[in-house]
Design an enzyme around this catalytic site. Structure first.
Site: not given
Ligand code: PBG
Length: 332
Positions: A200, A253
């Site tokens: 991520k 992601k």
């Molecule tokens: C929580 C999380 C996030 C997303 C999914 N879980 C945001 C982040 O890490 O700031 C992003 C999902 C999206 O942008 O559609 N940590």
């Protein structure tokens, strides 16, 4: 003596592209609703259906609105949702995240009683629940990895206890998959799989999501725990580590900016791979479509098919419902 002229043969690829019947016969990658996961934002209250400005067509829903949502998903052939909660209150330790009466726990119960077969996956992360907006506990201005782990484990167990079918840790703390697996097993939830947000990136593509979930960090950014988007080898090590710790499914992601990592992971690992087509990717398509600059149906089909072609088994996308409806009519 006759001069021999050699004409190089060429291949007629177009033969199999001439009609839709021929094209569909040789199509290598299928996009069907059964591979899609639809993210849902849930809030306290009743009768709430509030559109998210930067994500047209996506709403914050109260638990009483979820049975209708479940019916719609079933009629479209979408079998799984990913839940995000907006709590009533935020504090330093994200208390509502592991409260049995928390918003996600309520939403799980509402969905499972409406449709027991719907696969309910929950996001496990503290950022929506903490007053500082970071994904873990803050100690001395820094996010403390090891003090965060027990809270994430507690959150995952409380989701499983409320009836979640799968938990998806997105916090990017080291060792969270191991901690969550241990806690789930100890509490009698050895049957609940973990879909780890393994690779991520610290990405600007999450902007609209943070507005939707009210989860933007109040100081600093997430670069001390989320990955540098420049690193592919490190992404593969993250995935490998999560598999070793017990992840059943690994996630990459954002999806579109990491198709190379999806493809490499597909070659290297046997576990199912999920890819998250995130909020910023959705918002870009919606904005361009509104301006009349792109054909939304065709571009969405092309994007999601590319993510599948790269090697993703599961695609998490805000476009899931629209795509399922389009596919039911005809291929865009
Ligand atoms: C929580 C999380 C996030 C997303 C999914 N879980 C945001 C982040 O890490 O700031 C992003 C999902 C999206 O942008 O559609 N940590």
């Amino acid at each position: 003596m006759a001069v021999q002229t050699t004409v190089k043969a060429f291949r007629r690829f177009r033969r199999l592209r001439r009609t839709e019947g021929l094209r569909s016969l040789v199509r290598e990658t299928e996009l069907t609703p059964s591979h899609l996961v639809y993210p849902l934002f849930v809030v306290h209250g009743t009768g709430v259906k509030q559109e998210i400005p930067s994500m047209p067509g996506q709403f914050r829903l109260s638990p009483d609105m979820l049975p209708e949502e479940a019916r719609e998903l079933r009629s479209l052939g979408i079998g799984a949702v990913l839940l995000f909660g907006i709590p009533a209150r935020k504090d330093e330790e994200g208390g509502e995240a592991y409260d049995p009466q928390g918003i996600v726990q309520r939403a799980i119960r509402a969905l499972k009683s409406a449709d027991p077969e719907l696969v309910v996956i929950t996001d496990v992360c503290l950022c929506e629940y903490t007053s500082h907006g970071h994904c873990g506990i803050v100690v001395g201005g820094e996010v403390d990895n090891d003090r965060t782990l027990p809270l994430l484990a507690r959150m995952a167990v409380s989701h499983a206890a409320a009836g979640a079918d799968m938990v998806a840790p997105s916090d990017m703390m080291d060792g969270r998959v191991k901690a969550i697996r241990q806690a789930l097993d100890e509490e009698g939830f050895s049957h609940v799989p973990i879909m780890a947000y393994s690779a991520k990136a610290a990405s600007a593509f999450y902007g609209p999501f943070r507005e939707a979930a009210e989860s933007a960090p109040q100081f600093g950014d997430r670069r001390s725990y989320q990955m540098d988007p420049a690193n592919a080898r490190e992404a593969l090590r993250e995935i490998e580590a999560d598999i070793e710790e017990g992840a059943d499914i690994v996630m990459v992601k954002p999806a579109l900016s990491n198709l190379d990592i999806i493809a490499l992971a597909r070659q290297l690992f046997g576990v199912p791979i999920a890819a998250y087509n995130v909020s910023g990717e959705y918002a870009m398509v919606k904005a361009a479509a509104r301006l009349g600059w792109l054909d939304e149906q065709r571009i969405t089909w092309e994007i999601l098919t590319a993510i599948r072609r790269a090697g993703a088994d599961i695609v998490i996308t805000y476009h899931a419902k629209e795509v399922a409806a389009w596919l039911a009519e005809r291929r865009p």
